[in-house]
Scaffold this motif. Structure first.
Motif, PDB file in Angstrom:
ATOM      1  N   THR A  61      49.723  44.065  35.292  1.00  0.00           N
ATOM      2  CA  THR A  61      49.218  42.936  34.942  1.00  0.00           C
ATOM      3  C   THR A  61      47.944  43.023  34.059  1.00  0.00           C
ATOM      4  OG1 THR A  61      47.989  42.780  36.784  1.00  0.00           O
ATOM      5  CG2 THR A  61      50.039  41.624  37.042  1.00  0.00           C
ATOM      6  N   PRO A  62      47.709  41.907  33.287  1.00  0.00           N
ATOM      7  CA  PRO A  62      46.604  42.047  32.226  1.00  0.00           C
ATOM      8  C   PRO A  62      45.110  42.250  33.199  1.00  0.00           C
ATOM      9  CG  PRO A  62      47.988  40.110  31.820  1.00  0.00           C
ATOM     10  CD  PRO A  62      48.241  40.736  33.022  1.00  0.00           C
ATOM     11  N   ARG A  63      44.179  42.951  32.776  1.00  0.00           N
ATOM     12  CA  ARG A  63      43.009  43.415  33.613  1.00  0.00           C
ATOM     13  C   ARG A  63      42.418  42.173  33.840  1.00  0.00           C
ATOM     14  NH1 ARG A  63      40.639  48.223  33.676  1.00  0.00           N
ATOM     15  NH2 ARG A  63      38.553  48.226  34.772  1.00  0.00           N
ATOM     16  N   ALA A  64      42.170  41.068  33.111  1.00  0.00           N
ATOM     17  CA  ALA A  64      41.427  40.088  33.682  1.00  0.00           C
ATOM     18  C   ALA A  64      42.034  39.503  34.897  1.00  0.00           C
ATOM     19  CB  ALA A  64      41.217  39.072  32.398  1.00  0.00           C
ATOM     20  N   GLU A  65      43.312  39.282  34.808  1.00  0.00           N
ATOM     21  CA  GLU A  65      44.034  38.901  35.905  1.00  0.00           C
ATOM     22  C   GLU A  65      43.821  39.637  37.219  1.00  0.00           C
ATOM     23  OE1 GLU A  65      48.593  38.110  37.075  1.00  0.00           O
ATOM     24  OE2 GLU A  65      48.265  37.402  34.971  1.00  0.00           O
ATOM     25  N   ARG A  66      43.980  40.965  37.004  1.00  0.00           N
ATOM     26  CA  ARG A  66      43.825  42.009  38.171  1.00  0.00           C
ATOM     27  C   ARG A  66      42.176  41.690  38.790  1.00  0.00           C
ATOM     28  NH1 ARG A  66      46.035  46.222  34.993  1.00  0.00           N
ATOM     29  NH2 ARG A  66      43.884  46.808  34.807  1.00  0.00           N
ATOM     30  N   ASN A  68      40.234  39.139  38.473  1.00  0.00           N
ATOM     31  CA  ASN A  68      40.086  37.719  39.401  1.00  0.00           C
ATOM     32  C   ASN A  68      40.703  37.717  40.567  1.00  0.00           C
ATOM     33  OD1 ASN A  68      38.911  36.553  37.087  1.00  0.00           O
ATOM     34  ND2 ASN A  68      40.697  35.814  36.067  1.00  0.00           N
ATOM     35  N   GLU A  69      41.688  38.532  41.130  1.00  0.00           N
ATOM     36  CA  GLU A  69      42.540  38.686  42.194  1.00  0.00           C
ATOM     37  C   GLU A  69      41.646  39.824  43.068  1.00  0.00           C
ATOM     38  OE1 GLU A  69      46.545  39.952  41.529  1.00  0.00           O
ATOM     39  OE2 GLU A  69      46.934  37.907  40.682  1.00  0.00           O
ATOM     40  N   GLY A  70      40.693  40.482  42.490  1.00  0.00           N
ATOM     41  CA  GLY A  70      40.068  41.477  43.293  1.00  0.00           C
ATOM     42  C   GLY A  70      40.802  42.794  43.536  1.00  0.00           C
ATOM     43  N   HIS A  71      41.840  42.856  42.835  1.00  0.00           N
ATOM     44  CA  HIS A  71      42.666  44.220  43.116  1.00  0.00           C
ATOM     45  C   HIS A  71      42.220  45.304  42.370  1.00  0.00           C
ATOM     46  CE1 HIS A  71      45.868  42.347  45.694  1.00  0.00           C
ATOM     47  NE2 HIS A  71      45.237  41.214  45.077  1.00  0.00           N
ATOM     48  N   GLU A  72      43.042  46.217  41.867  1.00  0.00           N
ATOM     49  CA  GLU A  72      42.579  47.512  41.274  1.00  0.00           C
ATOM     50  C   GLU A  72      41.800  47.320  40.026  1.00  0.00           C
ATOM     51  OE1 GLU A  72      46.164  46.428  39.754  1.00  0.00           O
ATOM     52  OE2 GLU A  72      46.532  46.159  42.122  1.00  0.00           O
ATOM     53  N   ARG A  73      40.795  48.092  39.977  1.00  0.00           N
ATOM     54  CA  ARG A  73      39.826  48.175  38.741  1.00  0.00           C
ATOM     55  C   ARG A  73      39.925  49.401  37.981  1.00  0.00           C
ATOM     56  NH1 ARG A  73      36.045  43.847  39.909  1.00  0.00           N
ATOM     57  NH2 ARG A  73      36.589  43.295  41.998  1.00  0.00           N
TER      58      ARG A  73
END
Length: 73
Positions: A61-66, A68-73
């Motif tokens: 998924t796009p980095r900004a979406e990840r 915002n969800e608090g998942h992988e960085r």
């Protein structure tokens, strides 16, 4: 997929997940998965193999979406 070539972007990313303090999970990217033309399987490209042998596969998924969800960085 109607295209005859393998996609340039992977549909999924592969991670080694480690547990940190207070139950936090840390996602370390170790590879990527590319779908087959017939959409019935994937080619998995690993840049590293976790010592414990566990690999987590997540949708790419796009980095900004990840973030915002608090998942992988």
């Amino acid at each position: 997929m109607s295209d005859k070539t393998q996609p340039k972007q992977p549909s999924h990313l592969a991670y080694q997940v480690s547990e940190g303090k207070e139950g936090q999970s840390f996602f370390n990217r170790v590879g990527a998965a590319f779908p087959h033309k017939d959409e019935k399987g994937y080619n998995l490209k690993l840049d590293a193999i976790p010592v414990d042998g566990n690999v987590t596969i997540r949708e790419n998924t796009p980095r900004a979406e990840r973030d915002n969800e608090g998942h992988e960085r």
